[in-house]
Design a protein around this motif. Structure first.
Motif, PDB file in Angstrom:
ATOM      1  N   PRO A   1      13.892  -1.367 -13.385  1.00  0.00           N
ATOM      2  CA  PRO A   1      13.032  -0.777 -14.402  1.00  0.00           C
ATOM      3  C   PRO A   1      13.685   0.487 -14.977  1.00  0.00           C
ATOM      4  O   PRO A   1      14.319   1.245 -14.253  1.00  0.00           O
ATOM      5  CB  PRO A   1      11.749  -0.432 -13.641  1.00  0.00           C
ATOM      6  N   ASN A   2      13.516   0.686 -16.254  1.00  0.00           N
ATOM      7  CA  ASN A   2      14.116   1.817 -16.933  1.00  0.00           C
ATOM      8  C   ASN A   2      13.228   3.047 -16.775  1.00  0.00           C
ATOM      9  O   ASN A   2      12.108   3.076 -17.276  1.00  0.00           O
ATOM     10  CB  ASN A   2      14.304   1.479 -18.410  1.00  0.00           C
TER      11      ASN A   2
ATOM     12  N   ARG B   1       7.162   4.598 -10.053  1.00  0.00           N
ATOM     13  CA  ARG B   1       8.074   4.556  -8.924  1.00  0.00           C
ATOM     14  C   ARG B   1       7.255   4.461  -7.641  1.00  0.00           C
ATOM     15  O   ARG B   1       6.134   4.944  -7.579  1.00  0.00           O
ATOM     16  CB  ARG B   1       8.948   5.807  -8.896  1.00  0.00           C
ATOM     17  N   TYR B   2       7.828   3.872  -6.622  1.00  0.00           N
ATOM     18  CA  TYR B   2       7.130   3.658  -5.359  1.00  0.00           C
ATOM     19  C   TYR B   2       6.710   4.983  -4.726  1.00  0.00           C
ATOM     20  O   TYR B   2       7.474   5.946  -4.723  1.00  0.00           O
ATOM     21  CB  TYR B   2       8.035   2.887  -4.388  1.00  0.00           C
ATOM     22  N   ARG B   3       5.499   5.019  -4.233  1.00  0.00           N
ATOM     23  CA  ARG B   3       4.980   6.163  -3.474  1.00  0.00           C
ATOM     24  C   ARG B   3       4.185   5.602  -2.308  1.00  0.00           C
ATOM     25  O   ARG B   3       3.413   4.669  -2.480  1.00  0.00           O
ATOM     26  CB  ARG B   3       4.069   7.033  -4.319  1.00  0.00           C
ATOM     27  N   ASP B   4       4.340   6.201  -1.137  1.00  0.00           N
ATOM     28  CA  ASP B   4       3.585   5.692   0.010  1.00  0.00           C
ATOM     29  C   ASP B   4       2.235   6.390   0.178  1.00  0.00           C
ATOM     30  O   ASP B   4       1.473   6.045   1.065  1.00  0.00           O
ATOM     31  CB  ASP B   4       4.409   5.779   1.296  1.00  0.00           C
ATOM     32  N   ASP B   5       1.922   7.354  -0.701  1.00  0.00           N
ATOM     33  CA  ASP B   5       0.659   8.076  -0.575  1.00  0.00           C
ATOM     34  C   ASP B   5      -0.408   7.605  -1.571  1.00  0.00           C
ATOM     35  O   ASP B   5      -1.441   8.250  -1.703  1.00  0.00           O
ATOM     36  CB  ASP B   5       0.882   9.577  -0.726  1.00  0.00           C
ATOM     37  N   VAL B   6      -0.179   6.499  -2.256  1.00  0.00           N
ATOM     38  CA  VAL B   6      -1.187   5.947  -3.162  1.00  0.00           C
ATOM     39  C   VAL B   6      -1.571   4.547  -2.679  1.00  0.00           C
ATOM     40  O   VAL B   6      -0.772   3.865  -2.042  1.00  0.00           O
ATOM     41  CB  VAL B   6      -0.694   5.896  -4.633  1.00  0.00           C
TER      42      VAL B   6
ATOM     43  N   TYR C   1      -9.895   4.402 -14.651  1.00  0.00           N
ATOM     44  CA  TYR C   1      -9.645   2.971 -14.480  1.00  0.00           C
ATOM     45  C   TYR C   1      -9.683   2.608 -13.000  1.00  0.00           C
ATOM     46  O   TYR C   1      -9.185   3.355 -12.159  1.00  0.00           O
ATOM     47  CB  TYR C   1      -8.262   2.593 -15.031  1.00  0.00           C
ATOM     48  N   ASP C   2     -10.275   1.454 -12.681  1.00  0.00           N
ATOM     49  CA  ASP C   2     -10.219   0.895 -11.328  1.00  0.00           C
ATOM     50  C   ASP C   2      -8.928   0.102 -11.183  1.00  0.00           C
ATOM     51  O   ASP C   2      -8.508  -0.576 -12.124  1.00  0.00           O
ATOM     52  CB  ASP C   2     -11.397  -0.054 -11.070  1.00  0.00           C
ATOM     53  N   ILE C   3      -8.342   0.165 -10.013  1.00  0.00           N
ATOM     54  CA  ILE C   3      -7.121  -0.595  -9.746  1.00  0.00           C
ATOM     55  C   ILE C   3      -7.530  -2.005  -9.325  1.00  0.00           C
ATOM     56  O   ILE C   3      -8.228  -2.189  -8.330  1.00  0.00           O
ATOM     57  CB  ILE C   3      -6.260   0.084  -8.664  1.00  0.00           C
ATOM     58  N   THR C   4      -7.112  -2.991 -10.104  1.00  0.00           N
ATOM     59  CA  THR C   4      -7.399  -4.387  -9.803  1.00  0.00           C
ATOM     60  C   THR C   4      -6.393  -4.922  -8.801  1.00  0.00           C
ATOM     61  O   THR C   4      -6.738  -5.622  -7.859  1.00  0.00           O
ATOM     62  CB  THR C   4      -7.335  -5.238 -11.092  1.00  0.00           C
ATOM     63  N   SER C   5      -5.130  -4.594  -9.010  1.00  0.00           N
ATOM     64  CA  SER C   5      -4.071  -5.065  -8.117  1.00  0.00           C
ATOM     65  C   SER C   5      -2.909  -4.091  -8.170  1.00  0.00           C
ATOM     66  O   SER C   5      -2.618  -3.501  -9.210  1.00  0.00           O
ATOM     67  CB  SER C   5      -3.668  -6.470  -8.543  1.00  0.00           C
ATOM     68  N   MET C   6      -2.254  -3.920  -7.040  1.00  0.00           N
ATOM     69  CA  MET C   6      -1.132  -2.992  -6.930  1.00  0.00           C
ATOM     70  C   MET C   6      -0.049  -3.685  -6.119  1.00  0.00           C
ATOM     71  O   MET C   6      -0.234  -3.935  -4.936  1.00  0.00           O
ATOM     72  CB  MET C   6      -1.611  -1.719  -6.239  1.00  0.00           C
ATOM     73  N   THR C   7       1.057  -4.054  -6.769  1.00  0.00           N
ATOM     74  CA  THR C   7       2.098  -4.811  -6.076  1.00  0.00           C
ATOM     75  C   THR C   7       3.395  -4.028  -5.987  1.00  0.00           C
ATOM     76  O   THR C   7       3.792  -3.343  -6.924  1.00  0.00           O
ATOM     77  CB  THR C   7       2.375  -6.148  -6.778  1.00  0.00           C
ATOM     78  N   ASN C   8       4.018  -4.157  -4.847  1.00  0.00           N
ATOM     79  CA  ASN C   8       5.312  -3.548  -4.584  1.00  0.00           C
ATOM     80  C   ASN C   8       6.365  -4.554  -5.063  1.00  0.00           C
ATOM     81  O   ASN C   8       6.577  -5.577  -4.431  1.00  0.00           O
ATOM     82  CB  ASN C   8       5.433  -3.272  -3.086  1.00  0.00           C
TER      83      ASN C   8
ATOM     84  N   LYS D   1      10.776  -4.006  -2.246  1.00  0.00           N
ATOM     85  CA  LYS D   1      11.928  -3.130  -2.032  1.00  0.00           C
ATOM     86  C   LYS D   1      11.553  -1.653  -1.940  1.00  0.00           C
ATOM     87  O   LYS D   1      12.420  -0.808  -1.805  1.00  0.00           O
ATOM     88  CB  LYS D   1      12.939  -3.311  -3.165  1.00  0.00           C
ATOM     89  N   ASP D   2      10.266  -1.330  -2.037  1.00  0.00           N
ATOM     90  CA  ASP D   2       9.800   0.056  -2.016  1.00  0.00           C
ATOM     91  C   ASP D   2      10.496   0.910  -3.067  1.00  0.00           C
ATOM     92  O   ASP D   2      10.900   2.044  -2.810  1.00  0.00           O
ATOM     93  CB  ASP D   2       9.994   0.680  -0.622  1.00  0.00           C
ATOM     94  N   GLU D   3      10.636   0.350  -4.273  1.00  0.00           N
ATOM     95  CA  GLU D   3      11.242   1.092  -5.372  1.00  0.00           C
ATOM     96  C   GLU D   3      10.275   1.283  -6.537  1.00  0.00           C
ATOM     97  O   GLU D   3      10.351   2.286  -7.233  1.00  0.00           O
ATOM     98  CB  GLU D   3      12.480   0.361  -5.900  1.00  0.00           C
ATOM     99  N   TYR D   4       9.389   0.310  -6.771  1.00  0.00           N
ATOM    100  CA  TYR D   4       8.599   0.287  -7.992  1.00  0.00           C
ATOM    101  C   TYR D   4       7.270  -0.416  -7.744  1.00  0.00           C
ATOM    102  O   TYR D   4       7.219  -1.418  -7.040  1.00  0.00           O
ATOM    103  CB  TYR D   4       9.413  -0.463  -9.056  1.00  0.00           C
ATOM    104  N   PHE D   5       6.180   0.133  -8.286  1.00  0.00           N
ATOM    105  CA  PHE D   5       4.863  -0.487  -8.222  1.00  0.00           C
ATOM    106  C   PHE D   5       4.472  -0.997  -9.602  1.00  0.00           C
ATOM    107  O   PHE D   5       4.708  -0.324 -10.609  1.00  0.00           O
ATOM    108  CB  PHE D   5       3.790   0.515  -7.831  1.00  0.00           C
ATOM    109  N   THR D   6       3.854  -2.166  -9.654  1.00  0.00           N
ATOM    110  CA  THR D   6       3.206  -2.656 -10.862  1.00  0.00           C
ATOM    111  C   THR D   6       1.714  -2.651 -10.559  1.00  0.00           C
ATOM    112  O   THR D   6       1.271  -3.257  -9.585  1.00  0.00           O
ATOM    113  CB  THR D   6       3.676  -4.065 -11.228  1.00  0.00           C
ATOM    114  N   ILE D   7       0.942  -1.945 -11.411  1.00  0.00           N
ATOM    115  CA  ILE D   7      -0.485  -1.745 -11.151  1.00  0.00           C
ATOM    116  C   ILE D   7      -1.296  -2.316 -12.311  1.00  0.00           C
ATOM    117  O   ILE D   7      -1.133  -1.901 -13.451  1.00  0.00           O
ATOM    118  CB  ILE D   7      -0.794  -0.236 -10.996  1.00  0.00           C
ATOM    119  N   LEU D   8      -2.182  -3.257 -12.000  1.00  0.00           N
ATOM    120  CA  LEU D   8      -3.118  -3.799 -12.994  1.00  0.00           C
ATOM    121  C   LEU D   8      -4.414  -3.010 -12.872  1.00  0.00           C
ATOM    122  O   LEU D   8      -4.948  -2.843 -11.759  1.00  0.00           O
ATOM    123  CB  LEU D   8      -3.419  -5.270 -12.715  1.00  0.00           C
ATOM    124  N   ILE D   9      -4.924  -2.529 -14.011  1.00  0.00           N
ATOM    125  CA  ILE D   9      -6.120  -1.696 -13.976  1.00  0.00           C
ATOM    126  C   ILE D   9      -7.151  -2.187 -14.978  1.00  0.00           C
ATOM    127  O   ILE D   9      -6.820  -2.882 -15.931  1.00  0.00           O
ATOM    128  CB  ILE D   9      -5.792  -0.213 -14.260  1.00  0.00           C
ATOM    129  N   ARG D  10      -8.403  -1.807 -14.749  1.00  0.00           N
ATOM    130  CA  ARG D  10      -9.513  -2.169 -15.632  1.00  0.00           C
ATOM    131  C   ARG D  10     -10.367  -0.924 -15.842  1.00  0.00           C
ATOM    132  O   ARG D  10     -10.647  -0.187 -14.906  1.00  0.00           O
ATOM    133  CB  ARG D  10     -10.341  -3.267 -14.984  1.00  0.00           C
TER     134      ARG D  10
END
Length: 113
Positions: free
Chosen positions: A10-11, A72-77, A90-97, A101-110
């Motif tokens: 990811p850029n 970027r990946y964070r272990d405190d969220v 926004y509510d977090i619908t899904s949060m995927t690592n 690789k513990d580098e990047y999160f993709t978060i779907l929100i509503r």
């Protein structure tokens, strides 16, 4: 011989939006349980638009503002938190690592109505 498919990272230059993670009520803040959603951390994020089938799927459920954030990946969220962006919660619908690789999160929100 194995062929490896090139997958660009990811850029970080696309992460130009500020989002704030909010802790749920009942979390310990300054030694006391909170009664409201409290700010946890503010990070840089990338906004990804919903396209094609995913957009149709999202619109079919409810007419709510749905977004996808990349951070970027964070272990405190975690996915029991909320996100505030431009004054809207926004509510977090899904949060995927991504790729585990513990580098990047993709978060779907509503949007919270």
């Amino acid at each position: 011989m194995q062929k490896f498919k090139y997958k660009p990272k990811p850029n970080a230059g696309n992460m130009r939006h500020r989002i704030t993670f909010l802790k749920p009520p009942g979390e310990i803040v300054n030694g006391w349980p909170s009664k409201e959603w409290s700010e946890h951390v503010t990070v840089w994020a990338e906004i990804k638009t919903l396209k094609g089938a995913r957009l149709f799927e999202a619109a079919a459920v409810q007419m709510q503002d749905m977004k996808t954030f990349g951070i970027r990946y964070r272990d405190d969220v975690s996915d029991n938190m909320r996100i505030r962006h431009k004054g809207q919660d926004y509510d977090i619908t899904s949060m995927t690592n991504d790729d585990e690789k513990d580098e990047y999160f993709t978060i779907l929100i509503r949007e919270v109505l």
